[in-house]
Design a protein around this motif. Structure first.
Motif, PDB file in Angstrom:
ATOM      1  N   THR A 425     -11.946  -1.802  33.763  1.00 28.76           N
ATOM      2  CA  THR A 425     -12.997  -1.024  33.098  1.00 28.76           C
ATOM      3  C   THR A 425     -13.277  -1.499  31.676  1.00 28.76           C
ATOM      4  N   SER A 426     -12.328  -2.152  31.059  1.00 26.48           N
ATOM      5  CA  SER A 426     -12.540  -2.585  29.680  1.00 26.48           C
ATOM      6  C   SER A 426     -13.008  -4.034  29.583  1.00 26.48           C
ATOM      7  N   ASN A 427     -13.160  -4.717  30.730  1.00 20.49           N
ATOM      8  CA  ASN A 427     -13.535  -6.123  30.699  1.00 20.49           C
ATOM      9  C   ASN A 427     -14.436  -6.475  31.884  1.00 20.49           C
ATOM     10  N   PRO A 428     -15.730  -6.168  31.816  1.00 20.05           N
ATOM     11  CA  PRO A 428     -16.655  -6.513  32.900  1.00 20.05           C
ATOM     12  C   PRO A 428     -16.802  -8.013  33.134  1.00 20.05           C
ATOM     13  N   LEU A 429     -16.275  -8.847  32.224  1.00 18.42           N
ATOM     14  CA  LEU A 429     -16.400 -10.293  32.395  1.00 18.42           C
ATOM     15  C   LEU A 429     -15.806 -10.745  33.730  1.00 18.42           C
ATOM     16  N   ILE A 430     -14.703 -10.100  34.154  1.00 19.87           N
ATOM     17  CA  ILE A 430     -14.080 -10.471  35.425  1.00 19.87           C
ATOM     18  C   ILE A 430     -15.061 -10.257  36.569  1.00 19.87           C
ATOM     19  N   GLY A 431     -15.732  -9.094  36.561  1.00 20.92           N
ATOM     20  CA  GLY A 431     -16.701  -8.793  37.608  1.00 20.92           C
ATOM     21  C   GLY A 431     -17.872  -9.759  37.617  1.00 20.92           C
ATOM     22  N   PHE A 432     -18.362 -10.119  36.424  1.00 16.59           N
ATOM     23  CA  PHE A 432     -19.472 -11.075  36.344  1.00 16.59           C
ATOM     24  C   PHE A 432     -19.068 -12.430  36.924  1.00 16.59           C
ATOM     25  N   CYS A 433     -17.878 -12.893  36.567  1.00 21.39           N
ATOM     26  CA  CYS A 433     -17.429 -14.206  37.047  1.00 21.39           C
ATOM     27  C   CYS A 433     -17.202 -14.203  38.555  1.00 21.39           C
ATOM     28  N   VAL A 434     -16.603 -13.126  39.076  1.00 26.70           N
ATOM     29  CA  VAL A 434     -16.375 -13.027  40.523  1.00 26.70           C
ATOM     30  C   VAL A 434     -17.701 -13.002  41.272  1.00 26.70           C
ATOM     31  N   THR A 435     -18.666 -12.248  40.757  1.00 30.64           N
ATOM     32  CA  THR A 435     -19.978 -12.170  41.400  1.00 30.64           C
ATOM     33  C   THR A 435     -20.669 -13.525  41.407  1.00 30.64           C
ATOM     34  N   PHE A 436     -20.605 -14.225  40.301  1.00 29.26           N
ATOM     35  CA  PHE A 436     -21.206 -15.554  40.197  1.00 29.26           C
ATOM     36  C   PHE A 436     -20.544 -16.522  41.180  1.00 29.26           C
ATOM     37  N   ALA A 437     -19.222 -16.428  41.294  1.00 27.96           N
ATOM     38  CA  ALA A 437     -18.491 -17.296  42.215  1.00 27.96           C
ATOM     39  C   ALA A 437     -18.867 -17.006  43.669  1.00 27.96           C
TER      40      ALA A 437
END
Length: 476
Positions: A425-437
């Motif tokens: 919840t404190s780091n949406p960067l993980i979600g963005f990278c997974v989605t892009f991958a």
């Protein structure tokens, strides 16, 4: 069950044409059928009825999500509830093809529409009384009911449109779904527009959502069975003979292992994956009124984008395969641009936490624009995929089965996305990278599938063959 070789009188139009895939004698049809009934049975009317339900149900659900964690001070409980909802959706969608083909599209839509208000009421109770257990339970309950609606919807949106207008029909549907963001944002902005409102939205906001969600039921009851629909080009919908329950369940394995579903599964997993991360992004970095404003204005470009893609997919100057290829590359290029932008923006936020951004802050426009564009590129991806799936179907029941399998994988992706975001919840960067991958992984199989798109829809070929056989028997 009626003999498949003998036309069922109940399936015939007043002019005597067989409803099973026939080309209707429109002159006789207009002379013998009242105007109100012709308007009701028209494919566009049925698509509008479906789009209204999409607006009242899934669109309102998206609007609640678009408030950022459902408007809660912290989005974690909302992510848990949504993850459970999509897990139940995945299970029921897996079995949805046989269920919907057995009870019929109309009654599956009715069952689903009855479950829509549960989500809004759960958020109201959480906001008013703080009982989060109902919010979590509602995820399971609404997931089961909404899954029935989703499978029926998927089959309907791929079946109703005449072959030359599928892109525009799908644009109408996807825009209706995304207009929920506009209405939801307007409702919330009207009630939470004061500066400094930081935290959950007002309980009255969710009452408005419940009212809108409840409106879907009467429109579901107005849906007519496929065999009575007359498309704008005078064609009927091709339907197959009703199968036994045992045979329907056997078709599940055949469908999920088909080349069509296997190659499109990565795209299905990716296509809605972004929603969980963007909900977390809004809830983490934006004030309540900034979230509301974001939800209000983000659908406007979606309307232009979806109808623009619809015109590309309906271009008569290009073969169906070429349209499929152009559509795929258009959608992919736009999504790649948005995700590069999103990752760069989130990396800056990780380095310097901006706190809760309000619309008067100078950072608002720059941080909001990626969300604005993903609210167009995401729906474009979904609209394109349903257009592509409908290009391979031989009859309405196959569209339902393919739609159920695709929706099952979509739901798995959403369940994983929201589950993942309960831990990040404190780091949406993980979600963005997974989605892009996931987009990258899905691209090669999609290219392979698109390059085998038939130049004509198999269902249209079947309809012409049925009509030719009927005319030959009648000596026409």
């Amino acid at each position: 069950m009626a003999d498949s070789k003998t036309p069922d009188p109940s399936s015939q139009l007043p002019d005597g044409t067989d409803a099973q895939g026939a080309v209707v004698n429109m002159e006789a049809y207009r002379e013998t059928v009242p105007l109100w009934k012709r308007a009701w049975q028209h494919s566009l009317t049925q698509m509008i009825l479906l789009s209204i339900q999409a607006f009242c149900g899934p669109a309102m659900s998206d609007a609640i999500t678009g408030l950022g964690g459902g408007g809660l001070a912290t989005p974690q409980v909302s992510n848990i509830s949504t993850a459970i909802r999509y897990a139940m959706l995945a299970v029921v969608c897996f079995l949805g093809g046989p269920i919907v083909n057995k009870i019929g599209v109309k009654w599956a839509l009715v069952i689903g529409s009855m479950s829509f208000p549960i989500q809004g009421s759960a958020y109201y109770c959480n906001s008013k009384f703080g009982n989060q257990w109902y919010l979590i339970l509602s995820g399971a309950i609404s997931g089961i009911g909404t899954a029935c609606w989703y499978v029926a919807e998927a089959g309907a949106i791929m079946t109703l449109a005449p072959s030359g207008a599928r892109g525009k029909y799908l644009a109408l549907w996807i825009v209706s779904r995304n207009l929920g963001q506009l209405v939801g944002g307007a409702i919330n902005l009207a009630k939470n527009h004061q500066e400094g409102a930081d935290g959950g939205v007002t309980p009255d906001t969710f009452i408005a959502f419940v009212v809108i969600e409840s409106i879907a039921l009467p429109f579901a009851l107005l849906v007519t069975p496929f065999e009575r629909v007359v498309r704008s080009d005078g064609t009927k919908i091709v339907t197959a003979e009703t199968l036994s329950t045992k045979m329907e369940f056997r078709r599940i394995a055949k469908t999920v292992t088909s080349r069509l579903i296997v190659l499109s599964s990565g795209w299905a997993l990716w296509s809605f994956f972004y929603t969980g991360t963007w909900s977390t992004y809004l809830g983490t970095y934006f004030s309540v009124r900034a979230r509301a404003l974001s939800s209000l204005i983000s659908p406007f470009f979606c309307i232009i984008g979806c109808f623009g893609l619809g015109f590309i997919l309906d271009m008569k100057s290009l073969s169906q395969r070429r349209r499929a290829q152009v559509g795929l590359y258009t959608v992919v290029i736009l999504n790649v641009g948005v995700y590069i932008w999103s990752i760069v923006m989130q990396a800056k936020f990780n380095a310097h936490n901006p706190g809760h951004i309000d619309w008067k802050d100078g950072l608002y426009a720059k941080s909001f624009l990626p969300y604005f564009f993903v609210q167009t590129t995401g729906p474009l991806s979904q609209s394109y995929m349903y257009w592509l799936l409908s290009s391979f179907a031989t009859d309405a029941q196959e569209n339902v089965r393919n739609g159920a399998a695709f929706r099952c994988i979509e739901a798995v992706g959403q369940a994983i996305a929201y589950g993942m975001n309960t831990q990040t919840t404190s780091n949406p960067l993980i979600g963005f990278c997974v989605t892009f991958a996931l987009l990258g992984v899905s691209l090669l199989p999609m290219v392979m599938l698109v390059n085998t798109t038939p130049d004509r829809i198999p269902a249209d070929v079947v309809a012409e063959e049925q009509d030719a056989a009927r005319r030959k028997m009648e000596g026409v």
